[in-house]
Design a protein around this motif. Structure first.
Motif, short mmCIF file in Angstrom:
data_model
loop_
_atom_site.label_atom_id
_atom_site.label_comp_id
_atom_site.label_asym_id
_atom_site.label_seq_id
_atom_site.Cartn_x
_atom_site.Cartn_y
_atom_site.Cartn_z
N SER A 56 0.86 -1.18 0.00
CA SER A 56 0.00 0.00 0.00
C SER A 56 0.90 1.23 0.00
O SER A 56 1.89 1.28 0.74
CB SER A 56 -0.94 0.00 1.21
OG SER A 56 -0.23 -0.11 2.42
N ARG A 104 -3.09 4.03 -2.76
CA ARG A 104 -3.44 2.91 -3.64
C ARG A 104 -2.72 1.65 -3.21
O ARG A 104 -1.83 1.68 -2.37
CB ARG A 104 -3.09 3.26 -5.10
CG ARG A 104 -3.97 4.33 -5.69
CD ARG A 104 -3.58 4.65 -7.13
NE ARG A 104 -2.31 5.37 -7.23
CZ ARG A 104 -1.68 5.63 -8.37
NH1 ARG A 104 -2.19 5.19 -9.52
NH2 ARG A 104 -0.54 6.29 -8.37
N TYR A 105 -3.12 0.54 -3.80
CA TYR A 105 -2.54 -0.77 -3.53
C TYR A 105 -1.86 -1.28 -4.80
O TYR A 105 -2.14 -0.85 -5.91
CB TYR A 105 -3.61 -1.78 -3.13
CG TYR A 105 -4.32 -1.53 -1.82
CD1 TYR A 105 -3.86 -0.61 -0.88
CD2 TYR A 105 -5.48 -2.25 -1.52
CE1 TYR A 105 -4.51 -0.42 0.31
CE2 TYR A 105 -6.15 -2.07 -0.31
CZ TYR A 105 -5.67 -1.14 0.60
OH TYR A 105 -6.32 -0.95 1.79
N MET A 106 -0.98 -2.25 -4.63
CA MET A 106 -0.46 -3.02 -5.75
C MET A 106 0.18 -4.31 -5.23
O MET A 106 0.31 -4.50 -4.02
CB MET A 106 0.54 -2.21 -6.58
CG MET A 106 1.84 -1.90 -5.90
SD MET A 106 2.93 -1.00 -7.04
CE MET A 106 4.31 -0.65 -5.96
N PHE A 112 4.19 -0.30 -11.72
CA PHE A 112 3.31 0.75 -11.22
C PHE A 112 2.09 0.95 -12.12
O PHE A 112 1.12 1.59 -11.70
CB PHE A 112 4.08 2.06 -11.07
CG PHE A 112 5.02 2.09 -9.90
CD1 PHE A 112 4.55 2.32 -8.62
CD2 PHE A 112 6.38 1.86 -10.07
CE1 PHE A 112 5.41 2.35 -7.53
CE2 PHE A 112 7.25 1.90 -8.99
CZ PHE A 112 6.77 2.14 -7.72
N THR A 161 -0.98 -0.31 -10.22
CA THR A 161 -1.50 0.20 -8.95
C THR A 161 -3.01 0.35 -9.08
O THR A 161 -3.52 0.73 -10.14
CB THR A 161 -0.87 1.55 -8.59
OG1 THR A 161 -1.00 2.44 -9.69
CG2 THR A 161 0.60 1.41 -8.23
N GLY A 208 -1.08 3.77 -13.38
CA GLY A 208 -2.07 2.99 -12.67
C GLY A 208 -3.45 3.63 -12.66
O GLY A 208 -3.77 4.54 -13.43
#
Length: 308
Positions: free
Chosen positions: A240, A255-257, A272, A275, A304
């Motif tokens: 995160s 954001r998350y990834m 990225f 994301t 993203g």
């Protein structure tokens, strides 16, 4: 390709091996990204408990938690789906037990197809969604299950609507243009021991994640790092993050990834372009963790998913 770094002559010239990510043709990258986006859209809009179907989130208190359409109850459900009193969820020492009302129309819901099955005529235990044998319930077009948070003793009743019109209408937010430049190699640096990290959540509580180490990477010649979360059985790292695009284009809370676990030499690739928004960007019925301060990046990630 290995990027050489020049050093002072007095100490000699040291080459810092930092490989480029494996090359991907721009057309292939775009096609793979579109396939990933389609899978994400289908997952979010899945009528069988996808994020867009979520219709309620009720924290369970120790003792009796009544549910039905009566506004005086603890858990109030839509009258078109629920009788005035459908049943009671009894929470005792972390265990939830459902006591249905006679003729309440509560049924078991198939976890795969989402179809309503056998009626619930007798009291039954309801294992939470982080336990084996999770039970899903059906009441009209509603689905329900007990939701447990990582690393806490809080339990919730998650409710979703399999017939919600917003499911068919849902489209993903815009994305920044796909670019190979936003695929970067990262070196995994493990901590001496995995850390248990308490992360604030959007409902004023905390969630606990396990961080085995950092992912160290370079952007524009500068070194950065991200705390990565994973368990011993994880196939990828959960990350995160927050960057300055959150003030303009992306979700304000970050954001998350995900990133693959490293190869035998300790390297992985952070993309990225992938994301994505946390569930709380799409629904108020979510418990999302916020990024740790360590994952506030010092550059704008113009890649993203943008905010809805």
């Amino acid at each position: 390709m290995v990027v050489p770094l020049l050093c002072a002559a007095a100490v000699g010239c040291i080459r810092d091996a930092w490989p480029d990510p494996p090359p991907v043709d721009s057309g292939v990258l775009a096609a793979e990204h579109e396939e990933w986006r389609e899978g994400r859209r289908n997952s979010l809009a899945n009528p069988n408990a996808g994020v867009i179907s979520w219709d309620g989130l009720f924290e369970l208190r120790e003792g009796a938690n009544t549910l039905g359409s009566d506004p005086a109850l603890d858990i109030v459900l839509p009258a078109e789906d629920a009788p005035p009193l459908a049943g009671t969820l009894n929470l005792e020492d972390g265990v939830v037990r459902l006591v249905p009302e006679t003729g309440s129309a509560l049924r078991l819901r198939d976890p795969v197809s989402g179809a309503a099955g056998d009626p619930v005529a007798e009291p039954i235990p309801l294992p939470d969604d982080r336990s084996e044998g999770t039970i899903r319930l059906a009441l009209g077009s509603l689905g329900m299950r007990v939701h447990a948070e990582r690393g806490t003793d809080r339990l919730w009743l998650r409710v979703w609507d399999t017939d919600a019109p917003r499911l068919d209408a849902f489209e993903l937010p815009e994305y920044f243009p796909i670019a190979n430049e936003w695929r970067v190699t990262a070196r995994f640096e493990p901590y001496p021991e995995p850390r248990t990290v308490s992360l604030a959540d959007v409902r004023g509580g905390t969630l606990e994640n396990t961080a085995p180490g950092d992912l160290v990477f370079r952007v524009n010649g500068d070194e950065h790092r991200l705390m990565a979360f994973a368990t011993a059985s994880s196939r990828s790292y959960f990350i995160s993050l927050w960057d300055s695009t959150a003030t303009t284009d992306t979700y304000q809370a970050g954001r998350y990834m995900r990133a693959p676990v490293p190869d035998d030499d300790g390297w992985t690739v952070i993309d990225f372009n992938r994301t994505y928004n946390a569930p709380c960007a799409f629904t108020p019925y979510s418990v999302c963790s916020l990024p740790p301060r360590e994952n506030y990046l010092r550059f704008a990630v113009t890649a993203g998913e943008k905010r809805p």
